[in-house]
Design a protein around this motif. Sequence first.
Motif, PDB file in Angstrom:
ATOM      1  N   MET A 173      57.399 -19.374 -97.324  1.00  0.00           N
ATOM      2  CA  MET A 173      55.765 -18.579 -96.495  1.00  0.00           C
ATOM      3  C   MET A 173      57.072 -18.068 -94.982  1.00  0.00           C
ATOM      4  SD  MET A 173      51.830 -18.747 -95.426  1.00  0.00           S
ATOM      5  CE  MET A 173      52.048 -19.670 -97.757  1.00  0.00           C
ATOM      6  N   ASP A 174      56.946 -16.816 -94.677  1.00  0.00           N
ATOM      7  CA  ASP A 174      57.576 -16.370 -93.259  1.00  0.00           C
ATOM      8  C   ASP A 174      56.213 -15.867 -92.746  1.00  0.00           C
ATOM      9  OD1 ASP A 174      58.845 -15.535 -91.633  1.00  0.00           O
ATOM     10  OD2 ASP A 174      59.364 -13.709 -92.449  1.00  0.00           O
ATOM     11  N   GLY A 175      55.441 -16.987 -92.363  1.00  0.00           N
ATOM     12  CA  GLY A 175      53.941 -16.740 -91.122  1.00  0.00           C
ATOM     13  C   GLY A 175      52.676 -17.396 -91.744  1.00  0.00           C
ATOM     14  N   TRP A 176      51.970 -17.044 -91.376  1.00  0.00           N
ATOM     15  CA  TRP A 176      50.422 -17.613 -92.382  1.00  0.00           C
ATOM     16  C   TRP A 176      49.794 -17.396 -90.777  1.00  0.00           C
ATOM     17  CZ3 TRP A 176      48.464 -21.127 -88.600  1.00  0.00           C
ATOM     18  CH2 TRP A 176      49.237 -21.684 -87.619  1.00  0.00           C
ATOM     19  N   LYS A 177      48.230 -17.445 -91.797  1.00  0.00           N
ATOM     20  CA  LYS A 177      47.212 -17.206 -90.924  1.00  0.00           C
ATOM     21  C   LYS A 177      45.947 -17.676 -91.657  1.00  0.00           C
ATOM     22  CE  LYS A 177      45.976 -12.598 -93.169  1.00  0.00           C
ATOM     23  NZ  LYS A 177      45.490 -11.667 -93.104  1.00  0.00           N
ATOM     24  N   VAL A 178      45.208 -18.661 -90.580  1.00  0.00           N
ATOM     25  CA  VAL A 178      44.338 -19.303 -90.417  1.00  0.00           C
ATOM     26  C   VAL A 178      42.607 -18.496 -90.520  1.00  0.00           C
ATOM     27  CG1 VAL A 178      42.351 -21.670 -91.086  1.00  0.00           C
ATOM     28  CG2 VAL A 178      44.701 -21.501 -91.326  1.00  0.00           C
ATOM     29  N   SER A 179      42.140 -18.280 -91.448  1.00  0.00           N
ATOM     30  CA  SER A 179      40.475 -17.147 -90.150  1.00  0.00           C
ATOM     31  C   SER A 179      38.813 -17.935 -90.964  1.00  0.00           C
ATOM     32  CB  SER A 179      40.352 -15.918 -91.261  1.00  0.00           C
ATOM     33  OG  SER A 179      42.184 -15.457 -90.916  1.00  0.00           O
ATOM     34  N   TRP A 180      38.504 -18.267 -89.808  1.00  0.00           N
ATOM     35  CA  TRP A 180      36.849 -18.279 -89.765  1.00  0.00           C
ATOM     36  C   TRP A 180      35.715 -17.322 -89.002  1.00  0.00           C
ATOM     37  CZ3 TRP A 180      40.631 -20.588 -87.219  1.00  0.00           C
ATOM     38  CH2 TRP A 180      40.304 -21.181 -86.092  1.00  0.00           C
ATOM     39  N   VAL A 233      37.480 -15.092 -86.393  1.00  0.00           N
ATOM     40  CA  VAL A 233      38.513 -15.809 -85.549  1.00  0.00           C
ATOM     41  C   VAL A 233      39.528 -15.922 -86.151  1.00  0.00           C
ATOM     42  CG1 VAL A 233      39.545 -18.195 -83.758  1.00  0.00           C
ATOM     43  CG2 VAL A 233      36.717 -17.429 -84.083  1.00  0.00           C
ATOM     44  N   THR A 234      40.680 -16.025 -85.786  1.00  0.00           N
ATOM     45  CA  THR A 234      42.262 -15.723 -86.466  1.00  0.00           C
ATOM     46  C   THR A 234      42.775 -16.514 -85.976  1.00  0.00           C
ATOM     47  OG1 THR A 234      41.720 -13.865 -87.996  1.00  0.00           O
ATOM     48  CG2 THR A 234      43.944 -14.582 -87.995  1.00  0.00           C
ATOM     49  N   ALA A 235      43.611 -17.695 -86.413  1.00  0.00           N
ATOM     50  CA  ALA A 235      44.814 -18.095 -85.753  1.00  0.00           C
ATOM     51  C   ALA A 235      46.538 -18.378 -86.579  1.00  0.00           C
ATOM     52  CB  ALA A 235      44.609 -20.454 -85.760  1.00  0.00           C
ATOM     53  N   ALA A 236      47.381 -17.309 -85.996  1.00  0.00           N
ATOM     54  CA  ALA A 236      48.844 -16.981 -86.419  1.00  0.00           C
ATOM     55  C   ALA A 236      49.457 -17.364 -86.073  1.00  0.00           C
ATOM     56  CB  ALA A 236      48.604 -15.164 -86.498  1.00  0.00           C
ATOM     57  N   SER A 237      50.066 -17.939 -87.344  1.00  0.00           N
ATOM     58  CA  SER A 237      51.700 -18.790 -87.297  1.00  0.00           C
ATOM     59  C   SER A 237      52.354 -18.553 -85.885  1.00  0.00           C
ATOM     60  CB  SER A 237      52.509 -18.750 -88.304  1.00  0.00           C
ATOM     61  OG  SER A 237      53.015 -17.028 -88.504  1.00  0.00           O
ATOM     62  N   LEU A 238      52.685 -19.180 -84.816  1.00  0.00           N
ATOM     63  CA  LEU A 238      54.238 -18.252 -83.853  1.00  0.00           C
ATOM     64  C   LEU A 238      55.057 -18.496 -83.797  1.00  0.00           C
ATOM     65  CD1 LEU A 238      52.097 -20.600 -81.289  1.00  0.00           C
ATOM     66  CD2 LEU A 238      51.950 -18.242 -81.490  1.00  0.00           C
ATOM     67  N   SER A 239      56.090 -17.964 -83.488  1.00  0.00           N
ATOM     68  CA  SER A 239      57.604 -17.717 -83.964  1.00  0.00           C
ATOM     69  C   SER A 239      58.615 -19.577 -84.143  1.00  0.00           C
ATOM     70  CB  SER A 239      58.576 -17.188 -83.277  1.00  0.00           C
ATOM     71  OG  SER A 239      58.785 -17.823 -81.703  1.00  0.00           O
ATOM     72  N   TRP A 240      57.627 -20.331 -83.824  1.00  0.00           N
ATOM     73  CA  TRP A 240      58.880 -22.180 -83.815  1.00  0.00           C
ATOM     74  C   TRP A 240      58.165 -22.378 -85.388  1.00  0.00           C
ATOM     75  CZ3 TRP A 240      54.705 -25.763 -83.673  1.00  0.00           C
ATOM     76  CH2 TRP A 240      53.830 -25.429 -82.722  1.00  0.00           C
ATOM     77  N   ASN A 241      56.634 -21.964 -85.864  1.00  0.00           N
ATOM     78  CA  ASN A 241      56.454 -22.458 -87.251  1.00  0.00           C
ATOM     79  C   ASN A 241      55.409 -21.867 -88.635  1.00  0.00           C
ATOM     80  OD1 ASN A 241      53.713 -21.470 -85.939  1.00  0.00           O
ATOM     81  ND2 ASN A 241      52.452 -23.281 -85.307  1.00  0.00           N
ATOM     82  N   ALA A 242      56.316 -20.531 -88.917  1.00  0.00           N
ATOM     83  CA  ALA A 242      56.000 -19.119 -88.592  1.00  0.00           C
ATOM     84  C   ALA A 242      56.418 -19.867 -90.256  1.00  0.00           C
ATOM     85  CB  ALA A 242      57.020 -17.777 -88.576  1.00  0.00           C
ATOM     86  N   GLN A 243      57.976 -20.678 -90.548  1.00  0.00           N
ATOM     87  CA  GLN A 243      58.819 -20.548 -91.891  1.00  0.00           C
ATOM     88  C   GLN A 243      57.996 -22.569 -92.610  1.00  0.00           C
ATOM     89  OE1 GLN A 243      61.077 -18.662 -93.311  1.00  0.00           O
ATOM     90  NE2 GLN A 243      60.481 -17.379 -91.068  1.00  0.00           N
ATOM     91  N   LEU A 244      57.525 -21.902 -93.393  1.00  0.00           N
ATOM     92  CA  LEU A 244      57.137 -23.285 -93.448  1.00  0.00           C
ATOM     93  C   LEU A 244      58.003 -23.301 -95.569  1.00  0.00           C
ATOM     94  CD1 LEU A 244      53.281 -23.476 -93.256  1.00  0.00           C
ATOM     95  CD2 LEU A 244      55.493 -24.586 -92.294  1.00  0.00           C
ATOM     96  N   GLU A 245      58.203 -23.921 -95.894  1.00  0.00           N
ATOM     97  CA  GLU A 245      58.637 -24.366 -97.043  1.00  0.00           C
ATOM     98  C   GLU A 245      57.693 -24.604 -98.366  1.00  0.00           C
ATOM     99  OE1 GLU A 245      61.873 -23.785 -98.065  1.00  0.00           O
ATOM    100  OE2 GLU A 245      62.294 -22.822 -96.456  1.00  0.00           O
TER     101      GLU A 245
END
Length: 71
Positions: free
Chosen positions: A1-8, A31-43
């Motif tokens: 995954m290239d980038g993620w977000k969590v909203s509430w 509120v939305t929390a979005a990935s940063l450059s260093w934690n955006a890539q998730l296998e």
Amino acid sequence: MDGWKVSWTMADGQTFGTMWGAAPTTDGRSVTAASLSWNAQLEPGASATFGVAGSTTADPTTLTASCGRSS
């Protein structure tokens, strides 16, 4: 995954304060929390962690979050 977000949505009486490990966006009580450059890539099967601090004038409530890929 290239980038993620969590909203509430914060409940009445709850106030967003600060966030670490993600980039915050707020719009009223949303509120939305979005990935940063260093934690955006998730296998597949991997996870990311972030923290949130805030305050409330009411009894704490359960938070229901929506998770997905960044656009």
